[in-house]
Enzyme design. Structure first.
Site, mmCIF file in Angstrom:
data_model
loop_
_atom_site.group_PDB
_atom_site.id
_atom_site.type_symbol
_atom_site.label_atom_id
_atom_site.label_comp_id
_atom_site.label_asym_id
_atom_site.label_seq_id
_atom_site.Cartn_x
_atom_site.Cartn_y
_atom_site.Cartn_z
ATOM 1 N N GLY A 10 -28.426 -32.665 -24.121
ATOM 2 C CA GLY A 10 -28.975 -31.527 -24.865
ATOM 3 C C GLY A 10 -28.012 -30.351 -24.890
ATOM 4 O O GLY A 10 -26.930 -30.402 -24.280
ATOM 5 N N TYR A 125 -46.543 -24.376 -26.992
ATOM 6 C CA TYR A 125 -45.272 -24.557 -26.263
ATOM 7 C C TYR A 125 -45.241 -23.663 -25.016
ATOM 8 O O TYR A 125 -45.017 -24.140 -23.894
ATOM 9 C CB TYR A 125 -44.097 -24.243 -27.203
ATOM 10 N N LYS A 129 -45.235 -24.799 -21.067
ATOM 11 C CA LYS A 129 -44.106 -24.461 -20.203
ATOM 12 C C LYS A 129 -44.593 -23.656 -18.986
ATOM 13 O O LYS A 129 -44.108 -23.842 -17.871
ATOM 14 C CB LYS A 129 -43.038 -23.669 -20.968
HETATM 15 N N1 LIG Z 1 -33.375 -23.480 -27.405
HETATM 16 C C1 LIG Z 1 -33.767 -22.272 -27.010
HETATM 17 O O1 LIG Z 1 -33.534 -21.241 -27.691
HETATM 18 C C2 LIG Z 1 -34.482 -22.103 -25.689
HETATM 19 C C3 LIG Z 1 -34.913 -20.827 -25.306
HETATM 20 C C4 LIG Z 1 -35.531 -20.680 -24.062
HETATM 21 C C5 LIG Z 1 -35.701 -21.781 -23.240
HETATM 22 N N2 LIG Z 1 -35.312 -23.009 -23.667
HETATM 23 C C6 LIG Z 1 -35.514 -24.164 -22.763
HETATM 24 O O2 LIG Z 1 -34.222 -24.650 -22.477
HETATM 25 C C7 LIG Z 1 -34.271 -26.063 -22.248
HETATM 26 C C8 LIG Z 1 -33.132 -26.749 -22.964
HETATM 27 O O3 LIG Z 1 -33.134 -26.474 -24.350
HETATM 28 P P1 LIG Z 1 -32.004 -27.071 -25.293
HETATM 29 O O4 LIG Z 1 -31.785 -26.088 -26.372
HETATM 30 O O5 LIG Z 1 -30.880 -27.563 -24.467
HETATM 31 O O6 LIG Z 1 -32.778 -28.330 -25.922
HETATM 32 P P2 LIG Z 1 -32.263 -29.659 -26.640
HETATM 33 O O7 LIG Z 1 -30.852 -29.547 -27.089
HETATM 34 O O8 LIG Z 1 -33.303 -30.015 -27.651
HETATM 35 O O9 LIG Z 1 -32.310 -30.711 -25.450
HETATM 36 C C9 LIG Z 1 -33.543 -31.135 -24.919
HETATM 37 C C10 LIG Z 1 -33.346 -32.455 -24.238
HETATM 38 O O10 LIG Z 1 -34.621 -32.933 -23.802
HETATM 39 C C11 LIG Z 1 -34.769 -34.299 -24.205
HETATM 40 N N3 LIG Z 1 -36.183 -34.605 -24.344
HETATM 41 C C12 LIG Z 1 -37.055 -34.076 -25.235
HETATM 42 N N4 LIG Z 1 -38.269 -34.629 -25.084
HETATM 43 C C13 LIG Z 1 -38.153 -35.523 -24.055
HETATM 44 C C14 LIG Z 1 -39.056 -36.411 -23.422
HETATM 45 N N5 LIG Z 1 -40.338 -36.509 -23.815
HETATM 46 N N6 LIG Z 1 -38.593 -37.185 -22.413
HETATM 47 C C15 LIG Z 1 -37.291 -37.125 -22.028
HETATM 48 N N7 LIG Z 1 -36.389 -36.306 -22.586
HETATM 49 C C16 LIG Z 1 -36.818 -35.508 -23.594
HETATM 50 C C17 LIG Z 1 -34.010 -34.373 -25.497
HETATM 51 O O11 LIG Z 1 -33.707 -35.701 -25.850
HETATM 52 P P3 LIG Z 1 -33.875 -36.199 -27.396
HETATM 53 O O12 LIG Z 1 -33.273 -35.151 -28.261
HETATM 54 O O13 LIG Z 1 -33.142 -37.499 -27.439
HETATM 55 O O14 LIG Z 1 -35.355 -36.337 -27.623
HETATM 56 C C18 LIG Z 1 -32.773 -33.537 -25.144
HETATM 57 O O15 LIG Z 1 -31.849 -34.306 -24.403
HETATM 58 C C19 LIG Z 1 -35.689 -26.507 -22.600
HETATM 59 O O16 LIG Z 1 -36.376 -26.685 -21.381
HETATM 60 C C20 LIG Z 1 -36.276 -25.329 -23.367
HETATM 61 O O17 LIG Z 1 -37.666 -25.225 -23.126
HETATM 62 C C21 LIG Z 1 -34.686 -23.193 -24.864
#
Ligand SMILES: NC(=O)c1ccc[n+]([C@@H]2O[C@H](COP(=O)([O-])OP(=O)(O)OC[C@H]3O[C@@H](n4cnc5c(N)ncnc54)[C@H](OP(=O)(O)O)[C@@H]3O)[C@@H](O)[C@H]2O)c1
Length: 284
Positions: A10, A125, A129
């Site tokens: 990710g 969401y 969380k």
């Molecule tokens: N993006 C933001 O702006 C933001 C802001 C605040 C907090 N966050 C938090 O930061 C974290 C990382 O975000 P990111 O942007 O790195 O997200 P990302 O690029 O979408 O990566 C998420 C990862 O989780 C995996 N995943 C999703 N559903 C799953 C499941 N049911 N079982 C196993 N693996 C699963 C995805 O795999 P697949 O893609 O193959 O499904 C991917 O590897 C998350 O916890 C999110 O809540 C994000």
């Protein structure tokens, strides 16, 4: 140290893998193909087999509209799944890092949120969380719950399927020469590389607990776009979007600024101002 990184391909997870490798640790990268987080038995078995010293969970179901459509699934992944990872960590004696979000807050404070502020999520969401955070905090003592916000990294966010905000702005500027961005929503844009480095610093300590972990300072999305264009010397007409021009399908906090109070109190804060982080990301 043996470090299992869940969500390893990710946006954030890939930087966490790099940061622990650079620290000389043995990293066990785990992707969705390796484990489905809602499958409690399979996740427990795999983690117990790997027996890491540290488990970093960056994975989540975090596409806000999809969570709203499938609340049970979101709760299974983000809530019950977190409880499962916490109980496995406790049984292994491992440290658990659990990544969470600014979306646990409603945004009404209009001043930076501290860890002691009462959460009030506006959507499924955020609620799932928050449930995950409580499960982690109530299940294992050796935890770091790390809330972050408005993240961007070299690897695109998989859930959002494409470009991070920086790359999207640059693409729109190239293709249209004119961009509209809201100036009424405030964030601390945070590079994933800095969050990853901060997580490594945290797990070298035993200051377990709840942490806000974002770049220093704050800006509107419009000011963020302006800085991106200035730093890259991009010629574009940047306009302010009206408050109802891009209506959100799901309610979201309009003010998402977190204060890294607990990191600072522990002397562990490693974040730079948001515009410095942007310079690092852009390599300028
Ligand atoms: N993006 C933001 O702006 C933001 C802001 C605040 C907090 N966050 C938090 O930061 C974290 C990382 O975000 P990111 O942007 O790195 O997200 P990302 O690029 O979408 O990566 C998420 C990862 O989780 C995996 N995943 C999703 N559903 C799953 C499941 N049911 N079982 C196993 N693996 C699963 C995805 O795999 P697949 O893609 O193959 O499904 C991917 O590897 C998350 O916890 C999110 O809540 C994000």
């Amino acid at each position: 140290m043996k470090v299992a990184v869940i969500g390893a391909n990710g946006q954030l997870g890939s930087d966490v893998v790099r940061a622990y490798q650079a620290n000389g640790d043995e990293v066990q990268p785990l992707t969705h193909a390796d484990m489905e987080l809602s499958n409690v038995d399979a996740v427990s078995a795999r983690l117990k087999e790997l027996a890491p010293n540290v488990i970093v969970n960056t994975a989540a179901m975090h596409h806000v509209e999809n969570c709203e459509k499938e609340p049970e699934k979101a709760f299974a992944v983000n809530g019950i799944g977190a409880r499962n990872r916490a109980s496995v960590s406790r049984d292994l004696g491992a440290v658990l890092v659990h990544v969470s979000t600014d979306y646990v807050f409603d945004g009404d404070k209009n001043a930076p949120y501290e860890e002691s502020d009462a959460p009030r999520p506006l959507n499924v969401y955020g609620n799932t969380k928050l449930a995950g955070e409580y499960f982690v905090r109530g299940t294992t003592d050796k935890h770091f719950v790390v809330r972050t916000s408005a993240i961007y990294g070299k690897n695109p966010c998989r859930a959002k399927g494409g470009l991070n905000f920086v790359e999207l702005m640059l693409k729109l500027a190239r293709e249209r020469g004119e961009v509209k961005v809201v100036d009424s929503e405030f964030v601390s844009p945070t590079p994933t590389s800095q969050i990853a480095d901060q997580i490594v610093v945290l797990t070298a300590s035993d200051h377990y607990g709840l942490y806000h972990a974002t770049a220093e300072g704050q800006c509107s999305w419009h000011a963020f776009a302006k800085e991106i264009f200035q730093l890259t010397d991009t010629k574009v007409k940047l306009n302010i979007a009206g408050p109802n021009e891009f209506p959100a399908k799901v309610p979201r906090p309009k003010y998402s600024v977190l204060e890294n109070k607990a990191l600072k109190s522990a002397g562990l804060n490693r974040f730079k101002p948001w515009n410095e982080g942007l310079k690092d990301y852009l390599g300028v």
